[in-house]
Design an enzyme around this catalytic site. Sequence first.
Site: not given
Ligand code: FES
Length: 128
Positions: A37, A104, A35, A60
């Site tokens: 992140d 996450c 993702c 997110c």
């Molecule tokens: Fe990547 Fe939540 S979607 S940490």
Amino acid sequence: MALYSEKVMDHFRNPRNVGVIEDANGIGEVGNAKCGDIMKMYLKIEDGIVKDVKFETFGCGSAIASSSMATELIMGQPVSEVRKLTNKAVAEALDGLPDYKMHCSVLAEEAIRSALEDYQKRTGEIIE
Ligand code: FES
């Protein structure tokens, strides 16, 4: 049923302990390749206790809520306990996360673990 618990929404909207600790003695940064992140955790450890913790999360809402809750869970705790923190405990403290958002909370566990490793490297202290 709402997708996200009230606690998740609360920690997402009003995240606790956001920021940087200039004189942190343990810093961990992790990311999720899928993702994209990124989470960075700053620890200030004194006498084996987490005296302060702050985070920066580029990610997110669940990642922000997880980092916020994780900082609350470890603040004031002995490092021996902090080491045992799991993503499941973070998710449970948030009254749950949807299955596809569990990764996450893994970021929070990994960021703290990485900050503890950094602390051990800097100080030569072994955390039992
Ligand atoms: Fe990547 Fe939540 S979607 S940490």
